[in-house]
Design a protein around this motif. Structure first.
Motif, PDB file in Angstrom:
ATOM      1  N   ARG A 118      -2.967   1.477   4.145  1.00 24.05           N
ATOM      2  CA  ARG A 118      -1.905   0.681   4.762  1.00 24.05           C
ATOM      3  C   ARG A 118      -0.806   1.561   5.342  1.00 24.05           C
ATOM      4  O   ARG A 118      -0.719   2.734   5.041  1.00 24.05           O
ATOM      5  N   TYR A 119       0.033   0.998   6.155  1.00 26.83           N
ATOM      6  CA  TYR A 119       1.296   1.538   6.658  1.00 26.83           C
ATOM      7  C   TYR A 119       1.183   2.617   7.722  1.00 26.83           C
ATOM      8  O   TYR A 119       2.183   3.103   8.199  1.00 26.83           O
ATOM      9  N   LEU A 139      -0.849   3.883  -1.701  1.00 29.69           N
ATOM     10  CA  LEU A 139      -0.664   3.330  -0.366  1.00 29.69           C
ATOM     11  C   LEU A 139      -1.970   2.861   0.246  1.00 29.69           C
ATOM     12  O   LEU A 139      -1.968   1.959   1.070  1.00 29.69           O
ATOM     13  N   ARG A 145       2.259   7.607   5.726  1.00 25.91           N
ATOM     14  CA  ARG A 145       1.532   8.128   4.564  1.00 25.91           C
ATOM     15  C   ARG A 145       1.716   9.624   4.422  1.00 25.91           C
ATOM     16  O   ARG A 145       1.850  10.144   3.313  1.00 25.91           O
TER      17      ARG A 145
END
Length: 70
Positions: A14-15, A11, A20
């Motif tokens: 990001r996000y 990951l 996460r």
């Protein structure tokens, strides 16, 4: 010296932190070692979503997507 956290690759940055953390929790829960309820070996794992089986005695059981509830 502080303890090193388990980092999961895939990951990156990001996000957002909330997603996460959820991903990390689910991923660690999915990959943990489980014992077979029939023969007691450590080869019990997920074949597909909701299908769990033992590779030693070929015992199959249906459960939830990321964990097994017996």
């Amino acid at each position: 010296m502080a303890k090193a956290k388990k980092s999961l690759k895939g990951l990156g940055a990001r996000y957002g932190i909330k997603l996460r953390k959820q991903y990390t929790k689910i991923h660690l829960q999915l990959k943990e070692k489980r014992t077979c309820p029939e023969c007691g070996s450590q080869t019990f794992g997920r074949d597909a979503v909701g299908i769990w089986s033992c590779k030693k005695c070929s015992y199959k059981v249906a459960g939830t997507a990321y964990d097994i509830k017996l």
